[in-house]
Design a protein around this motif. Structure first.
Motif, PDB file in Angstrom:
ATOM      1  N   PHE A 358       0.914  -1.202   0.083  1.00 53.28           N
ATOM      2  CA  PHE A 358      -0.143  -0.002   0.115  1.00 53.28           C
ATOM      3  C   PHE A 358       0.845   1.402  -0.032  1.00 53.28           C
ATOM      4  CE2 PHE A 358      -0.159   2.024   4.297  1.00 53.28           C
ATOM      5  CZ  PHE A 358       0.686   1.092   4.876  1.00 53.28           C
ATOM      6  N   ARG A 359       2.171   1.227   0.005  1.00 56.71           N
ATOM      7  CA  ARG A 359       2.989   2.428  -0.174  1.00 56.71           C
ATOM      8  C   ARG A 359       4.106   1.920  -0.968  1.00 56.71           C
ATOM      9  NH1 ARG A 359       4.391   5.045   5.243  1.00 56.71           N
ATOM     10  NH2 ARG A 359       6.250   5.215   4.404  1.00 56.71           N
ATOM     11  N   GLN A 360       4.558   3.093  -1.599  1.00 58.59           N
ATOM     12  CA  GLN A 360       5.535   3.005  -2.444  1.00 58.59           C
ATOM     13  C   GLN A 360       6.707   2.260  -1.956  1.00 58.59           C
ATOM     14  OE1 GLN A 360       6.190   6.318  -4.846  1.00 58.59           O
ATOM     15  NE2 GLN A 360       7.255   5.084  -6.499  1.00 58.59           N
ATOM     16  N   GLU A 361       7.107   2.338  -0.669  1.00 54.12           N
ATOM     17  CA  GLU A 361       8.378   1.615   0.086  1.00 54.12           C
ATOM     18  C   GLU A 361       8.110   0.184  -0.061  1.00 54.12           C
ATOM     19  OE1 GLU A 361       6.655   4.144   1.235  1.00 54.12           O
ATOM     20  OE2 GLU A 361       8.228   5.715   1.066  1.00 54.12           O
ATOM     21  N   HIS A 363       5.657  -1.729   1.596  1.00 50.93           N
ATOM     22  CA  HIS A 363       5.310  -2.296   2.788  1.00 50.93           C
ATOM     23  C   HIS A 363       3.758  -2.691   2.415  1.00 50.93           C
ATOM     24  CE1 HIS A 363       8.307   0.120   4.913  1.00 50.93           C
ATOM     25  NE2 HIS A 363       8.445  -1.082   5.311  1.00 50.93           N
ATOM     26  N   VAL A 364       3.298  -3.981   3.208  1.00 49.98           N
ATOM     27  CA  VAL A 364       1.881  -4.424   2.767  1.00 49.98           C
ATOM     28  C   VAL A 364       1.324  -3.994   4.255  1.00 49.98           C
ATOM     29  CG1 VAL A 364       0.813  -6.550   2.706  1.00 49.98           C
ATOM     30  CG2 VAL A 364       2.695  -6.399   1.699  1.00 49.98           C
ATOM     31  N   GLN A 369      -2.576  -1.404  10.585  1.00 52.10           N
ATOM     32  CA  GLN A 369      -3.043  -0.266   9.404  1.00 52.10           C
ATOM     33  C   GLN A 369      -4.345  -0.368   9.057  1.00 52.10           C
ATOM     34  OE1 GLN A 369       0.054  -1.889   8.083  1.00 52.10           O
ATOM     35  NE2 GLN A 369       1.424  -0.399   9.385  1.00 52.10           N
ATOM     36  N   ARG A 425      -1.442  -1.643  19.141  1.00 50.58           N
ATOM     37  CA  ARG A 425      -1.726  -1.572  17.444  1.00 50.58           C
ATOM     38  C   ARG A 425      -1.644   0.111  17.251  1.00 50.58           C
ATOM     39  NH1 ARG A 425      -6.836  -5.349  16.043  1.00 50.58           N
ATOM     40  NH2 ARG A 425      -5.963  -7.274  16.874  1.00 50.58           N
ATOM     41  N   PHE A 427       0.661   2.288  17.801  1.00 53.35           N
ATOM     42  CA  PHE A 427       1.844   2.852  17.846  1.00 53.35           C
ATOM     43  C   PHE A 427       2.262   3.657  16.622  1.00 53.35           C
ATOM     44  CE2 PHE A 427       5.572   4.037  19.977  1.00 53.35           C
ATOM     45  CZ  PHE A 427       6.998   3.488  19.099  1.00 53.35           C
ATOM     46  N   LYS A 428       2.462   5.002  16.671  1.00 53.45           N
ATOM     47  CA  LYS A 428       2.699   5.682  15.445  1.00 53.45           C
ATOM     48  C   LYS A 428       2.154   5.310  14.092  1.00 53.45           C
ATOM     49  CE  LYS A 428       7.390   6.711  16.814  1.00 53.45           C
ATOM     50  NZ  LYS A 428       8.916   6.914  16.651  1.00 53.45           N
ATOM     51  N   GLU A 432       4.175   7.169  11.124  1.00 55.70           N
ATOM     52  CA  GLU A 432       4.962   6.415  10.423  1.00 55.70           C
ATOM     53  C   GLU A 432       4.357   5.498   9.253  1.00 55.70           C
ATOM     54  OE1 GLU A 432       6.346   2.823  12.036  1.00 55.70           O
ATOM     55  OE2 GLU A 432       8.208   2.929  11.370  1.00 55.70           O
ATOM     56  N   SER A 433       3.079   4.974   9.303  1.00 55.31           N
ATOM     57  CA  SER A 433       2.791   4.030   8.416  1.00 55.31           C
ATOM     58  C   SER A 433       1.741   4.651   7.380  1.00 55.31           C
ATOM     59  CB  SER A 433       2.153   2.463   8.830  1.00 55.31           C
ATOM     60  OG  SER A 433       2.022   2.748  10.370  1.00 55.31           O
TER      61      SER A 433
ATOM     62  N   TYR B 122      10.441  -5.686  -5.429  1.00 60.90           N
ATOM     63  CA  TYR B 122      10.168  -6.312  -4.201  1.00 60.90           C
ATOM     64  C   TYR B 122       9.912  -7.727  -4.345  1.00 60.90           C
ATOM     65  CZ  TYR B 122      10.140  -1.399  -2.567  1.00 60.90           C
ATOM     66  OH  TYR B 122      10.447  -0.007  -2.305  1.00 60.90           O
ATOM     67  N   TRP B 205       9.452  -2.370   9.429  1.00 64.33           N
ATOM     68  CA  TRP B 205       9.233  -0.941   9.889  1.00 64.33           C
ATOM     69  C   TRP B 205      10.196  -0.519  10.905  1.00 64.33           C
ATOM     70  CZ3 TRP B 205       5.435   1.473   7.378  1.00 64.33           C
ATOM     71  CH2 TRP B 205       4.367   1.113   6.917  1.00 64.33           C
ATOM     72  N   THR B 298       6.566  -0.997  -7.375  1.00 63.24           N
ATOM     73  CA  THR B 298       5.627  -0.176  -6.714  1.00 63.24           C
ATOM     74  C   THR B 298       5.651   0.992  -7.277  1.00 63.24           C
ATOM     75  OG1 THR B 298       7.047   0.763  -5.118  1.00 63.24           O
ATOM     76  CG2 THR B 298       5.706  -1.219  -4.442  1.00 63.24           C
ATOM     77  N   SER B 299       4.261   1.707  -7.237  1.00 61.92           N
ATOM     78  CA  SER B 299       4.134   3.030  -7.751  1.00 61.92           C
ATOM     79  C   SER B 299       3.593   3.869  -6.459  1.00 61.92           C
ATOM     80  CB  SER B 299       3.185   3.198  -8.888  1.00 61.92           C
ATOM     81  OG  SER B 299       1.851   2.810  -8.559  1.00 61.92           O
ATOM     82  N   GLY B 302       1.270   2.116  -4.461  1.00 57.32           N
ATOM     83  CA  GLY B 302       1.545   0.978  -4.020  1.00 57.32           C
ATOM     84  C   GLY B 302       1.774  -0.170  -4.904  1.00 57.32           C
TER      85      GLY B 302
END
Lengths: 547, 393
Positions: A358-361, A363-364, A369, A425, A427-428, A432-433, B122, B205, B298-299, B302
């Motif tokens: 769900f993010r460009q980095e 992460h799922v 979230q 759950r 936290f930040k 962050e997310s 990824y 994270w 990803t874009s 996501g």
């Protein structure tokens, strides 16, 4: 007193289920309560008050301790009785009274009641109504259990009922019987210590403070300094209260269904193991902080029409009597709305935040979230929904609605800043997310609009096909039609006034009718007397005066 | 009507008309708030508002939907299911036995890249029918123990998976850690056999690394409880650097989920074939779970997910249709506002509107009343009123 009436209406409405919630159908008042204003300027207001109450569909009974002639005079003076009304008198004749035989007295009363009822049934003419005048002694017999039913049937069908020589106990008894027999909401208003029984017996008791001390006031639910304020209490505040409470209750049902159903839906996906979608504290603050204040502002400040419109259109009060806003269809409709909103929110979020990142980095989205995002959607949907049903926006409503949404973000930030031992759950979660994920904001926008769309479409269609009275009135006011087209405004007012048999407007109606009849008689005589082909006559008869 | 002010004195005369100026007045202080006269805006749902609301939603949603769809389409995703392929034919009917035995579990699969994939690529593993959101499972962890060494024995929430067979505590305890995923993947390009390094740093994270998992906590007695549930942990590396564990312990929300395995930091060309050597260690066969290997770019939106774009477009189209529909309906069946205008100029049904008007003094005297009669439907220059006085009708 404005303030007392407002607060009591509000509080009483909040904490009790019945009295103000159902609008008044019957008012039982005592003679002295209206006598407050014997000075001419105020008695005018009392007449106006009683007229408005009659137009609002409220039936008025008069109970007094005076003798019959006085009671009838009072009835005439406050327009409960009229010359063209047929009066039924139920009273004991002197012989039966002196003999004091219960059986004979009962027979006589029963006979009188039955013959009056027959007369009423035979006469189909709506324009000449009936009035019932009952003596105190006769009332005692008539309220006995075997005669009671017929007496009440007769009384309830009469336009006005006047009881004279009534003892305090009989006042209370009549109130109770009317309440039970008709099943409608009754209000009793009085000002003396002898009215206390009646005031306590009725669904709503109103005491008038003043000349005869404060006993009536202390026994009552509401107290007024003058009789004429009853009009405002019922027609303005009673009407508002009904609308407010109905909207509050229906919206609260909707809100909790929308919230709780998402939890239930999630259980399908957890193999029914009972894991909760949201963090515990999210669920605690939902009903306490994040969605309660708009509801309170709705319940305290909502006005569907302004107070002067309420008074100009007394038949708006009948919406409460017929329980239009809180009928079963409305309850079911709002429950369905909640179900639809919950379904849209849940399904949309499940499909949007499916397995992919769900993010460009890369992460799922995990449970923390997912829960926070769905919770955000619910907060937005529920608060925007109340913005759709509020019709009277002050700065307070705006502050509470948009402030509640903002409060959620502030809470998420503050909660997330706590160490993970406490915030579990949360936290930040924002910092962050999800805060930096465009998908989060885009999805919230879509889900909110999509969840509100069914309701919005429904009210647009409803306004088009079957607008309610207050919608039409507000639209006329909005287009300034009440000022520019004053005659139409008055006409609508006229249409809204229920045709009543009591009150001075009914008296005026009767006068107009007799005037019209007289004119038509005169026309016939002119026709018979003179040539009918003169241009003068043709133009005369075709003018609107002779419609 | 809003001027009703109660000005009665304390139980004195009932008529309450204005008397001496220094009366003991009980009138409450006037404020707009208490008299419910706060300035308010009263929005009305006129046809104009309805149609413009739907139009605005359509105009805003359709471009956003297109943007989301484009963002999703530019993501390249390759998914390869492997848990059935990687069972040797000899064990085709005994999958559970195979996975629990100590036979060599290496397996080779290949993945074809459909379009050019830009770095970073990824690598995910996807599990189906795995309920990481089961309540019992989710509760079976000890955050205190993960965070610092001095809480090593704080294992109450992990029971009964907290003690090894020799009686000492397991670090990290609980079902979540115990079921750690342990398939391994290594990638190489087929054409030149060049191996692709998978960067396994930076997949968890930051808040996990810094705040939830302690730097002084090292695995102890892991998988020592008699039954093996998943992979092993290197006992020398502190938990704050065990990124696979951190990723795994972020329990997923749904029964079908992906978790980040690593990143490939080179571009992959279109039509390239990638050889994957994977170690098929993890037992999903007991519960018919599926295992898939995913390579994805990803874009801004996501990973690949067309649903959002399609949903936006759908809602936008629906609103556009509703706007057009309502416009048509409002022309065919006008609302009250325009209806009344048509009536004013046209055929107004004749009716008398009586507005009683009393000359203040003797309202109770039925013989002297003044009436205003006004006519509807006749728009003269001013208004036409007739005043009639009756006597003793």
């Amino acid at each position: 007193m404005e303030l007392v009436a407002w607060l009591s209406c509000g509080l009483l409405g909040l904490f009790s289920s019945n009295p103000i919630f159902k609008a008044i159908s019957h008012i039982i008042l005592t003679k002295t309560s209206y006598r407050k204003g014997l000075a001419f300027s105020l008695s005018e207001r009392v007449l106006e008050c009683m007229d408005k109450l009659a137009q609002a569909g409220i039936k008025i009974w008069l109970l007094t301790g005076d003798k019959k002639e006085t009671a009838i005079n009072i009835g005439f003076s406050c327009s409960l009785l009229r010359q063209d009304m047929k009066q039924f008198h139920v009273c004991l004749s002197k012989e039966t009274e002196s003999k004091n035989q219960l059986k004979d007295m009962k027979e006589e009363i029963l006979h009188q009641i039955e013959s009056s009822y027959q007369v009423m049934c035979q006469d189909n003419n709506k324009d000449s109504p009936f009035a019932l005048v009952v003596d105190g002694r006769a009332l005692e017999i008539a309220l006995k259990s075997d005669v009671r039913g017929q007496f009440l049937q007769l009384a309830v069908n009469c336009a006005s009922v006047i009881c004279c020589r009534v003892s305090p106990k009989q006042k209370a008894l009549i109130t109770r019987l009317v309440k039970k027999h008709t099943g409608k909401t009754t209000l009793a208003i009085g000002d003396g210590a002898n009215d206390v029984g009646m005031i306590q017996e009725a669904d709503i008791g109103v005491g008038i403070s003043g000349m005869e001390g404060m006993q009536a006031v202390m026994a009552s639910d509401f107290s007024l300094p003058q009789f004429r304020f009853l009009e405002r209490l019922l027609i303005v505040h009673g009407h508002w209260c009904y609308k407010r409470i109905s909207k509050m209750v229906l919206y609260s049902v909707y809100k909790n269904i929308a919230f709780g159903l998402t939890l239930f839906y999630y259980e399908i996906l957890t193999n029914f193991s009972g894991d909760s979608l949201y963090d515990d504290w999210y669920m605690v603050v939902f009903n306490v902080f994040l969605t309660s204040m708009p509801v309170i502002s709705l319940g305290v400040f909502e006005q569907d029409v302004s107070s002067d419109v309420c008074l100009q259109f007394p038949s708006l009060y009948r919406q409460g009597q017929r329980n239009i806003i809180f009928s079963w269809s409305r309850v079911v409709g709002w429950i369905l709305n909640g179900i639809v909103a919950a379904s849209v929110i849940f399904l949309a979020n499940v499909y949007i935040f499916s397995a992919a990142a769900f993010r460009q980095e890369g992460h799922v989205a995990d449970i923390t979230q997912f829960g926070a995002i769905m919770y955000t959607c619910i907060i937005w949907t529920v608060n925007c929904q109340i913005a759709l049903i509020i019709t009277h926006f002050t700065w307070i409503q705006h502050l509470f609605i948009w402030g509640s949404i903002l409060l959620w973000y502030i809470f998420a930030l503050a909660y997330g800043a706590l160490p993970p031992d406490y915030s579990q759950r949360g936290f930040k979660i924002l910092t962050e997310s999800i805060g930096a994920a465009p998908l989060y904001w885009v999805a919230t926008f879509l889900v909110t609009i999509a969840a509100l769309l069914p309701h919005f479409t429904h009210i647009a269609v409803q306004r088009l096909l079957s607008p309610m009275d207050e919608h039409i009135i507000r639209e006329m006011q909005h287009c300034k039609k009440d000022v520019t087209e004053n005659q139409m405004w008055l006409r609508e007012q006229r249409n809204s006034q229920r045709s009543t048999q009591v009150g001075f407007s009914a008296r005026v109606d009767a006068r107009i009718r007799s005037f019209k009849e007289g004119l038509s008689l005169k026309r016939i005589s002119i026709y018979n007397k003179s040539a009918t082909n003169t241009p003068f006559y043709i133009s005369w008869t075709s003018s609107p005066l002779f419609s | 009507m809003s001027g009703h002010m109660a000005s009665s004195s304390n139980g004195g005369s009932g008529s309450g008309d204005s008397g001496a100026p220094r009366r003991n007045s009980k009138r409450p202080k006037y404020s707009k708030f208490t008299q419910q006269e706060l300035p308010a805006c009263k929005p009305i749902l006129t046809p104009k508002w309805v149609v413009s609301a739907f139009l605005i939603i359509a105009i805003v949603f359709i471009p956003i939907g297109i943007a989301c769809l484009l963002g999703s389409r530019e993501v390249v995703e390759v998914v390869e299911r492997y848990e059935n392929e990687c069972i040797p034919p000899a064990y085709a009917n005994n999958k559970v036995q195979y996975i629990q035995s100590s036979v060599d579990k290496t397996c080779n699969i290949s993945m074809t890249i459909p379009k050019r994939m830009k770095k970073p690529i990824y690598v995910y593993y996807q599990l189906d029918n795995f309920y990481q959101n089961h309540r019992r499972y989710v509760k079976s962890r000890s955050d205190k123990q993960l965070k610092s060494l001095k809480n090593e024995n704080d294992t109450s929430s992990c029971k009964p998976e907290h003690l090894a067979t020799n009686g000492s505590t397991i670090v990290p305890c609980g079902l979540i850690a115990w079921s750690l995923f342990n398939d391994t993947y290594s990638f190489s390009r087929r054409q030149n056999n060049q191996s692709l390094t998978v960067n396994k740093k930076g997949i968890a994270w930051k808040s996990d690394k810094q705040k939830r998992f302690g730097k002084d906590v090292r695995p102890k007695n892991f998988q020592g409880g008699g039954l093996r549930g998943g992979g092993d942990l290197d006992a020398t590396i502190p938990l704050s650097e065990q990124e696979d564990l951190m990723v795994w312990m972020r329990t997923a929300a749904l029964p079908t989920f992906r978790k980040l395995y690593g990143k490939i930091e080179v571009d992959l060309e279109a039509n390239e074939v990638i050889n994957v050597t994977l170690g098929n260690h993890y037992n999903t066969y007991s519960f018919n779970g599926k295992k898939k290997l995913v390579l994805s770019t990803t874009s801004w939106i996501g990973g690949r997910n067309d649903f959002l774009g399609i949903a936006y477009l759908t809602v936008g189209m629906i609103c556009l249709a509703l706007a057009i529909g309502f416009t048509v309906v409002y022309f065919v069946k006008p609302s009250y506002h325009s209806w009344s205008e048509a009536l004013i100029c046209g055929a107004w049904p004749r009716d008398l509107v009586i507005q009683p008007f009393y000359h203040g003094t003797e309202a109770l005297d039925r013989t002297k009343n003044a009436f205003w009669i006004s006519f509807d439907g006749i728009h003269l220059a001013g208004t036409s009123h007739l005043i009639c006085n009756f006597n003793a009708c």
